[in-house]
Design an enzyme around this catalytic site. Sequence first.
Site, PDB file in Angstrom:
ATOM      1  N   CYS B 132     -63.397  -2.880  33.035  1.00  0.00           N
ATOM      2  CA  CYS B 132     -63.661  -4.052  32.203  1.00  0.00           C
ATOM      3  C   CYS B 132     -64.374  -5.170  32.957  1.00  0.00           C
ATOM      4  O   CYS B 132     -65.140  -5.925  32.365  1.00  0.00           O
ATOM      5  CB  CYS B 132     -62.367  -4.563  31.575  1.00  0.00           C
ATOM      6  SG  CYS B 132     -60.929  -4.594  32.657  1.00  0.00           S
ATOM      7  N   HIS B 258     -62.636 -11.460  30.362  1.00  0.00           N
ATOM      8  CA  HIS B 258     -62.874 -11.688  31.789  1.00  0.00           C
ATOM      9  C   HIS B 258     -64.092 -12.591  31.953  1.00  0.00           C
ATOM     10  O   HIS B 258     -65.040 -12.524  31.172  1.00  0.00           O
ATOM     11  CB  HIS B 258     -63.178 -10.364  32.493  1.00  0.00           C
ATOM     12  CG  HIS B 258     -62.009  -9.433  32.609  1.00  0.00           C
ATOM     13  ND1 HIS B 258     -60.703  -9.831  32.482  1.00  0.00           N
ATOM     14  CD2 HIS B 258     -61.959  -8.103  32.856  1.00  0.00           C
ATOM     15  CE1 HIS B 258     -59.905  -8.794  32.649  1.00  0.00           C
ATOM     16  NE2 HIS B 258     -60.644  -7.725  32.868  1.00  0.00           N
TER      17      HIS B 258
HETATM   18  N1  LIG Z   1     -57.119  -3.410  29.160  1.00  0.00           N
HETATM   19  C1  LIG Z   1     -58.405  -3.429  29.417  1.00  0.00           C
HETATM   20  O1  LIG Z   1     -59.040  -4.493  29.418  1.00  0.00           O
HETATM   21  C2  LIG Z   1     -59.154  -2.152  29.731  1.00  0.00           C
HETATM   22  C3  LIG Z   1     -60.546  -2.171  29.680  1.00  0.00           C
HETATM   23  C4  LIG Z   1     -61.257  -1.007  30.019  1.00  0.00           C
HETATM   24  C5  LIG Z   1     -60.567   0.138  30.353  1.00  0.00           C
HETATM   25  N2  LIG Z   1     -59.207   0.121  30.385  1.00  0.00           N
HETATM   26  C6  LIG Z   1     -58.539   1.368  30.715  1.00  0.00           C
HETATM   27  O2  LIG Z   1     -58.121   1.920  29.465  1.00  0.00           O
HETATM   28  C7  LIG Z   1     -56.888   2.606  29.627  1.00  0.00           C
HETATM   29  C8  LIG Z   1     -55.867   2.000  28.662  1.00  0.00           C
HETATM   30  O3  LIG Z   1     -55.679   0.633  28.990  1.00  0.00           O
HETATM   31  P1  LIG Z   1     -54.808  -0.353  28.067  1.00  0.00           P
HETATM   32  O4  LIG Z   1     -55.041  -1.692  28.636  1.00  0.00           O
HETATM   33  O5  LIG Z   1     -55.054  -0.105  26.637  1.00  0.00           O
HETATM   34  O6  LIG Z   1     -53.317   0.115  28.472  1.00  0.00           O
HETATM   35  P2  LIG Z   1     -51.979  -0.019  27.625  1.00  0.00           P
HETATM   36  O7  LIG Z   1     -52.013  -1.183  26.721  1.00  0.00           O
HETATM   37  O8  LIG Z   1     -50.892   0.057  28.634  1.00  0.00           O
HETATM   38  O9  LIG Z   1     -51.953   1.325  26.739  1.00  0.00           O
HETATM   39  C9  LIG Z   1     -51.825   2.609  27.340  1.00  0.00           C
HETATM   40  C10 LIG Z   1     -52.006   3.710  26.293  1.00  0.00           C
HETATM   41  O10 LIG Z   1     -51.920   4.992  26.955  1.00  0.00           O
HETATM   42  C11 LIG Z   1     -50.888   5.733  26.339  1.00  0.00           C
HETATM   43  N3  LIG Z   1     -50.163   6.577  27.279  1.00  0.00           N
HETATM   44  C12 LIG Z   1     -49.411   6.160  28.339  1.00  0.00           C
HETATM   45  N4  LIG Z   1     -48.870   7.228  28.953  1.00  0.00           N
HETATM   46  C13 LIG Z   1     -49.244   8.319  28.241  1.00  0.00           C
HETATM   47  C14 LIG Z   1     -48.981   9.706  28.367  1.00  0.00           C
HETATM   48  N5  LIG Z   1     -48.207  10.180  29.363  1.00  0.00           N
HETATM   49  N6  LIG Z   1     -49.550  10.542  27.492  1.00  0.00           N
HETATM   50  C15 LIG Z   1     -50.335  10.058  26.507  1.00  0.00           C
HETATM   51  N7  LIG Z   1     -50.615   8.761  26.325  1.00  0.00           N
HETATM   52  C16 LIG Z   1     -50.065   7.908  27.186  1.00  0.00           C
HETATM   53  C17 LIG Z   1     -49.960   4.713  25.751  1.00  0.00           C
HETATM   54  O11 LIG Z   1     -49.170   5.325  24.753  1.00  0.00           O
HETATM   55  P3  LIG Z   1     -47.650   4.804  24.467  1.00  0.00           P
HETATM   56  O12 LIG Z   1     -47.816   3.597  23.588  1.00  0.00           O
HETATM   57  O13 LIG Z   1     -47.065   5.986  23.786  1.00  0.00           O
HETATM   58  O14 LIG Z   1     -47.038   4.492  25.816  1.00  0.00           O
HETATM   59  C18 LIG Z   1     -50.949   3.693  25.214  1.00  0.00           C
HETATM   60  O15 LIG Z   1     -51.491   4.159  24.010  1.00  0.00           O
HETATM   61  C19 LIG Z   1     -56.498   2.441  31.108  1.00  0.00           C
HETATM   62  O16 LIG Z   1     -56.953   3.578  31.827  1.00  0.00           O
HETATM   63  C20 LIG Z   1     -57.290   1.223  31.536  1.00  0.00           C
HETATM   64  O17 LIG Z   1     -57.602   1.275  32.922  1.00  0.00           O
HETATM   65  C21 LIG Z   1     -58.489  -1.000  30.066  1.00  0.00           C
END
Ligand SMILES: NC(=O)c1ccc[n+]([C@@H]2O[C@H](COP(=O)([O-])OP(=O)(O)OC[C@H]3O[C@@H](n4cnc5c(N)ncnc54)[C@H](OP(=O)(O)O)[C@@H]3O)[C@@H](O)[C@H]2O)c1
Lengths: 354, 354
Positions: B132, B258
């Site tokens: 991000c 950001h």
């Molecule tokens: N936040 C940002 O600004 C951003 C931007 C770009 C990329 N990312 C990347 O995008 C990804 C998600 O980020 P996020 O911020 O959305 O995180 P988040 O809010 O913590 O959400 C994580 C997601 O992954 C799922 N998950 C966790 N463990 C899992 C498992 N064992 N099997 C299947 N699904 C699972 C969760 O499902 P449950 O609800 O069932 O736990 C939830 O849907 C990360 O890799 C992050 O680095 C994030």
Amino acid sequence: MMARKPALAVVGATGAVGAVMLGILSQHADVWGEIRLLASPRSAGRTLTVRGEPTEVRAVTEESLAGADVALFLAPGEVAARWAPVAAGRGTVVVDASPAFRDDPDVPLVVPEINGHAARVRPLGIVASPGCTTLALIVAVGALHAEFGLTELVVSAYQAAGGAGRAGVAALREQLAAVAGTELGTAPGDVRRALGDAAAGPFAAPLALNVVPWSGTLQADGWSSEELRIRAETRRILGLPGLPVAATCVRVPVIGAHSVSVHARFERPVEVARAHEILATSPGVVLYDDPAAAGFPTPADVVGTDPTWVGRVRRAPDDERALELFVCGDNLRKGGALNAAQIAEAVAAELPLD
Amino acid sequence: MMARKPALAVVGATGAVGAVMLGILSQHADVWGEIRLLASPRSAGRTLTVRGEPTEVRAVTEESLAGADVALFLAPGEVAARWAPVAAGRGTVVVDASPAFRDDPDVPLVVPEINGHAARVRPLGIVASPGCTTLALIVAVGALHAEFGLTELVVSAYQAAGGAGRAGVAALREQLAAVAGTELGTAPGDVRRALGDAAAGPFAAPLALNVVPWSGTLQADGWSSEELRIRAETRRILGLPGLPVAATCVRVPVIGAHSVSVHARFERPVEVARAHEILATSPGVVLYDDPAAAGFPTPADVVGTDPTWVGRVRRAPDDERALELFVCGDNLRKGGALNAAQIAEAVAAELPLD
Ligand SMILES: NC(=O)c1ccc[n+]([C@@H]2O[C@H](COP(=O)([O-])OP(=O)(O)OC[C@H]3O[C@@H](n4cnc5c(N)ncnc54)[C@H](OP(=O)(O)O)[C@@H]3O)[C@@H](O)[C@H]2O)c1
Ligand SMILES: NC(=O)c1ccc[n+]([C@@H]2O[C@H](COP(=O)([O-])OP(=O)(O)OC[C@H]3O[C@@H](n4cnc5c(N)ncnc54)[C@H](OP(=O)(O)O)[C@@H]3O)[C@@H](O)[C@H]2O)c1
């Protein structure tokens, strides 16, 4: 022979820097003789405590300044521009923490750890203390410069609300209270709408749940006064009139203590181990650089302390002559009252008192 | 001939990026055929709405992935590392928003405005979307690079809590509630004491009334993983494997979006007027640079919007080849869901569907 102790006037005693100054004067209780507390006519008659003694605040006038050996100006630039020459014209040495004289070639701009000697040559009877953001970084950068020879600075500041004085802190606290407990912060402009115009304070945009890439006034070519000041002040203090400096000032929702992300390039290749040694042994600097144990300075941890804290020391991955640092310093202490007090004490120690 | 519409699996539909993705999928309602929502077993059985239809969330398994033409992975890196090869091995094109494959030379790292063509060559059947913070700056910097030829980047990030997912936002809100209405913030460590350990969330130090110069995990020589990622990702996306990049990542108490202070050096001298023209006409960029009218992007103003916002464009005062910029972008939109959706739509448009 025991000379009399010098008399001190504190102009701006009721302000944010003034409040910290009263604490410092109380701690360094044996430096000064009489201490007079001055401010605007609005504050005349208020009582403040210094060295344990309740002291009445008076308005700044020729009379209230008369007879002071040293005057600390901790007031807006206009106040210093108006009254510092009056005091200096009558033989009072002025130490000014405002921006009013920082560009004047006849006024030394002093950071005791770096160029303390410069305070001895003061054609106008005025010594200037730099701005709080310059002071947050200059002691650390100056120590590294002495070893490696600085050739370029790129800095991005994370400036606390307190850098804008009491009004800045009050506005941030009011804004934080307004957004706390809400779900604000995910739709465009909803923080702005929730706060309305009323609580903007001295900031160009809402500061709660936000960062604001602006501080000071608009200068040529899109620069803010605070950004150009960091450049001008750093050049003067280090005695490097041609030093390339690119600064970006951003306010962050922090009460006290400025932080700066510093990219510093040097004449010679740099080693982090040697930089650590220098920073660990420089007066006024605390090295706190142990990321494996979450060891790095943050403003909430260093606020209220005197030194310049330095962490996150890294050599630029693609440039053996450049270092990255993250520095934090309390804008009211080293960034304001403390540096001015250090100058004033050094000046007072050399005054020919009758 | 009207082909069938491609089937999509969304892994991580319940997360922060997932929630924004559901909105985008609902707006771009005619792109996909079946849409399956997947997450961890914890979420199996929950119902989420996409395109107006209540849809049951299923756990990620071979079965729940089977038959998807495209799978969007919006889940932690470990989840992508485990399941993306499984899906790709059965012919599903994976678009992964996690860090798991961003360094893999056999996985293209794609920003459609800059190197969209790269998504066509995917030896492993996987396309990666950058982090991000890289995405907050890369569209603007890439546009300037195309004109002036980038030779060096020094960046300091002001990262929102939302970059650490739902847990980051929850921790910041809890911390802000704890400090609101207090007089905290002027004594060393009082924020830390007031918050205790409980509310730290994913951050290395308290974030309310503070900034934290750390995000990600510790790498060699004191660098954080997020800092090295900005360097590696920028080099890959721009096709400049030797580009010097020095990045500093700092968390700020902002919910979403950001910001990055960018110092960019180019092969050729730069003019602000020409940089303005380029930025004003580049897809995905909004130029907002009118400081006389407080016109600059702030995270609270741009959160919830799609583009990369750019303001504070200045030529370095001592270097005719360098520009300073302040950029803001929503970490969940262009910084997360939107970039991945753009890649997935472009891939889907070229799939040979029976
Ligand atoms: N936040 C940002 O600004 C951003 C931007 C770009 C990329 N990312 C990347 O995008 C990804 C998600 O980020 P996020 O911020 O959305 O995180 P988040 O809010 O913590 O959400 C994580 C997601 O992954 C799922 N998950 C966790 N463990 C899992 C498992 N064992 N099997 C299947 N699904 C699972 C969760 O499902 P449950 O609800 O069932 O736990 C939830 O849907 C990360 O890799 C992050 O680095 C994030
Ligand atoms: N805040 C910082 O971090 C910091 C650091 C370094 C330097 N400085 C500089 O230090 C100076 C004071 O800053 P601050 O933050 O303490 O500001 P502040 O909290 O707003 O206090 C301003 C002080 O100046 C006094 N004052 C205002 N108008 C006056 C007038 N017409 N005549 C006499 N006194 C007057 C005020 O007195 P009343 O209470 O009577 O209004 C008050 O004592 C400024 O020049 C600032 O640039 C500030």
